[in-house]
Design an enzyme around this catalytic site. Sequence first.
Site, PDB file in Angstrom:
ATOM      1  N   ASP A 132      -4.578  19.372 -14.948  1.00  8.85           N
ATOM      2  CA  ASP A 132      -4.944  18.034 -15.404  1.00  8.85           C
ATOM      3  C   ASP A 132      -4.443  17.911 -16.846  1.00  8.85           C
ATOM      4  OD1 ASP A 132      -6.209  15.794 -16.511  1.00  8.85           O
ATOM      5  OD2 ASP A 132      -7.979  16.003 -15.240  1.00  8.85           O
ATOM      6  N   LYS A 191      -6.109   6.878 -19.736  1.00  9.66           N
ATOM      7  CA  LYS A 191      -6.280   7.399 -21.084  1.00  9.66           C
ATOM      8  C   LYS A 191      -5.005   7.200 -21.920  1.00  9.66           C
ATOM      9  CE  LYS A 191     -10.137   8.452 -19.118  1.00  9.66           C
ATOM     10  NZ  LYS A 191     -10.471   9.746 -18.552  1.00  9.66           N
ATOM     11  N   TYR A 228     -13.766  17.922 -16.791  1.00 12.16           N
ATOM     12  CA  TYR A 228     -14.190  16.525 -16.864  1.00 12.16           C
ATOM     13  C   TYR A 228     -15.351  16.296 -15.876  1.00 12.16           C
ATOM     14  CZ  TYR A 228     -14.079  11.488 -16.130  1.00 12.16           C
ATOM     15  OH  TYR A 228     -14.425  10.175 -15.993  1.00 12.16           O
ATOM     16  N   ARG A 279       0.849  -1.202   0.000  1.00  6.34           N
ATOM     17  CA  ARG A 279       0.000   0.000   0.000  1.00  6.34           C
ATOM     18  C   ARG A 279       0.878   1.243   0.000  1.00  6.34           C
ATOM     19  NH1 ARG A 279      -1.821   1.677   4.578  1.00  6.34           N
ATOM     20  NH2 ARG A 279      -2.581  -0.323   5.351  1.00  6.34           N
TER      21      ARG A 279
END
Length: 376
Positions: free
Chosen positions: A169, A194, A97, A45
């Site tokens: 972004d 993406k 977005y 983690r």
Amino acid sequence: MKKETICVHGSSYSEPSGALSTPIYQSATFRHKGVDEINLYSYSRLSNPTRSAVESTIANLENGIDAIAFSTGLAAITVLFENFSPNDHIIATEDLYGGSIRLFRTISQKNGLKFSFVDTSNLDLVKKSITKNTKAIFVETPTNPMMIVSSVSKIAKIAKEHNLMLIVDNTFLTPYFLQPLNLGAAIVVHSGTKFLGGHNDTLAGFLIFKDKNLADNTRIISKTIGACLAPFDSWLLLRGIKTLGLRMEQSQKNAVKIVNFLKTHKKVKKVFYAGLKDSKGYDDIKKEATGFGSMISFEVDSFDTVQKALKNFKMISFAESLGGTETLITFPANQTHGDVPKLERDKRGINDKLLRLSVGIENADDIIADLKQGLE
Ligand SMILES: *Cc1c(COP(=O)(O)O)cnc(C)c1O
């Protein structure tokens, strides 16, 4: 090293076995030799060697000092926003977005953060929106789906003057075409799902930093929340990034041909592409980026044309997401931006005649042929 080379060799991972491909360390935990000999890795983690390799590759590509990999782009943004406190104010691009808007308007707002959504291509509006509680400016460029370009360097200047954190972004252009940290941004956000992953086969997200304190603090938040990228998915990202340059070049080349085709089609009323000379922010993107990308939106003559076309397309898939090898078409009003109130959608031009195309790396002639028959 140049970007194409970093894509291939980025992490410079050296494996004792001589394996050229970074191994997938499918291990939750790591053995220590003794209390005084704690291993570099302890629990996945917190960190994992395969994830570290993709993190250093992306940090390298964005010219950051550190990068953190997450299970999705929205997980990355969620963790980043845990750096803020109740009553902190954030200015965000209005044509954002849809998932980011949902996050900001629900969870972030519930946590006491305040937002102003403005057209960040308008610098006066950005300046006017700054209050004494403003802590950050969150910019997406070009925007989704209207392809409005904001100037990273000009907004960075405003941010610096007011001691604000500029977050960009960079999902649409990727570091291959735009490096926001070099233009004054403090943090870069990616949906690695993406273009970085690039094959429509995995979800991922990244944060890239210029400041060590902020990076270290965010790493602690990331470890605490636990939305980290799995070893296998980290490997898929490493694999995908190797061809980032080739894919960005090919899909952009295709996009230019498709834009030229759409502009002459009788049922197409408007075309939105950051590389069009009359596009909003064209001079800025020309100066700041080395490419315009491969995202196109276009408005057709009627909703009837939309419905028929989405049924008729054969090779082009009617599916959400973008940035993969396959060409995808989406209907933003219902899909990515379905949660944005209709009045607001209409104001921004996200109507029931708008389609968004993520151009893949197929042969452009085949994509155009499918568009042609679909729009008949
Ligand atoms: C997809 C996307 C996101 C969210 O990323 P996920 O990986 O789907 O969580 C954020 N920003 C932009 C610009 C996106 O396209």
